[in-house]
Design an enzyme around this catalytic site. Structure first.
Site, PDB file in Angstrom:
ATOM      1  N   PRO A  57      38.803  13.039 -26.900  1.00 18.85           N
ATOM      2  CA  PRO A  57      38.264  11.877 -27.620  1.00 18.85           C
ATOM      3  C   PRO A  57      39.327  10.813 -27.870  1.00 18.85           C
ATOM      4  O   PRO A  57      40.456  11.127 -28.224  1.00 18.85           O
ATOM      5  CB  PRO A  57      37.764  12.476 -28.934  1.00 18.85           C
ATOM      6  CG  PRO A  57      37.439  13.889 -28.587  1.00 18.85           C
ATOM      7  CD  PRO A  57      38.488  14.289 -27.582  1.00 18.85           C
ATOM      8  N   CYS A  58      38.929   9.563 -27.688  1.00 17.54           N
ATOM      9  CA  CYS A  58      39.907   8.471 -27.723  1.00 17.54           C
ATOM     10  C   CYS A  58      39.720   7.525 -28.897  1.00 17.54           C
ATOM     11  O   CYS A  58      40.497   6.586 -29.049  1.00 17.54           O
ATOM     12  CB  CYS A  58      39.816   7.673 -26.425  1.00 17.54           C
ATOM     13  SG  CYS A  58      38.184   6.924 -26.179  1.00 17.54           S
ATOM     14  N   GLN A  59      38.723   7.743 -29.741  1.00 15.48           N
ATOM     15  CA  GLN A  59      38.397   6.770 -30.775  1.00 15.48           C
ATOM     16  C   GLN A  59      39.587   6.393 -31.642  1.00 15.48           C
ATOM     17  O   GLN A  59      39.712   5.250 -32.078  1.00 15.48           O
ATOM     18  CB  GLN A  59      37.267   7.286 -31.672  1.00 15.48           C
ATOM     19  CG  GLN A  59      35.942   7.393 -30.982  1.00 15.48           C
ATOM     20  CD  GLN A  59      35.734   8.743 -30.326  1.00 15.48           C
ATOM     21  OE1 GLN A  59      36.666   9.433 -29.944  1.00 15.48           O
ATOM     22  NE2 GLN A  59      34.475   9.123 -30.183  1.00 15.48           N
ATOM     23  N   LEU A  62      42.699   6.292 -30.790  1.00 13.11           N
ATOM     24  CA  LEU A  62      43.764   5.657 -30.021  1.00 13.11           C
ATOM     25  C   LEU A  62      43.346   4.291 -29.502  1.00 13.11           C
ATOM     26  O   LEU A  62      44.184   3.413 -29.300  1.00 13.11           O
ATOM     27  CB  LEU A  62      44.165   6.535 -28.832  1.00 13.11           C
ATOM     28  CG  LEU A  62      44.672   7.931 -29.167  1.00 13.11           C
ATOM     29  CD1 LEU A  62      44.910   8.720 -27.887  1.00 13.11           C
ATOM     30  CD2 LEU A  62      45.931   7.863 -30.000  1.00 13.11           C
TER      31      LEU A  62
END
Length: 150
Positions: free
Chosen positions: A70-72, A74
């Site tokens: 998950p990238c939220q 970053l």
């Protein structure tokens, strides 16, 4: 070669693997719709559920582990809490844990050198991963990935 896909989504990495002659063995995903998509596309691929429930020493060893954690936390579109403080992006470290456990199990059962699995990790993420916390989060990623081989 064999592949395990963490944070699998709709099976992009397994699909690419199949196109290159790689056999997808298992995946980890928790969202209902992507699970239905991969079940239809890859009926023989085991669905393992959440990465937090996977024991790398007990799951079938694979040559390649792919993951788009998950990238939220970053992303420049998110709150940029970072890889350590972010609730979702910190799941990156679950992939590292699984790879370490798998490699330790392989060593304990007599595998050595390049035969220790996984042999390869492929991590996909957002451009914000490079700049989050002035690059410190990406440094943490590199250090964590480098520490797997130890």
């Amino acid at each position: 070669m064999t592949l395990g896909s963490l944070f699998d989504g709709i099976g992009g990495f397994p699909l690419a693997g199949v196109m290159c002659g790689i056999t997808p063995v298992w995946s980890s995903e928790i969202e209902p719709f992507p699970l239905k998509v991969t079940a239809a596309r890859f009926p023989d691929m085991k669905q393992l559920g959440s990465v937090t429930d996977i024991d790398g020493a007990k799951v079938e060893p694979v040559d390649i582990i792919t993951f788009g954690s998950p990238c939220q936390d970053l992303s420049v579109a998110g709150k940029q809490k970072g890889i350590h403080e972010g609730e979702r992006s910190s799941l990156f470290f679950e992939a590292v844990r699984i790879a370490k456990e798998m490699r330790a199990h392989d060593r304990a059962t007599g595998r050595t050198g390049v035969d220790v699995r996984p042999r390869f990790l492929v991590w996909e993420n957002v451009p914000g991963a490079f700049s989050s916390h002035q690059g410190e989060d990406f440094r943490a990623v590199l250090e964590a990935l480098g520490g797997i081989a130890k």
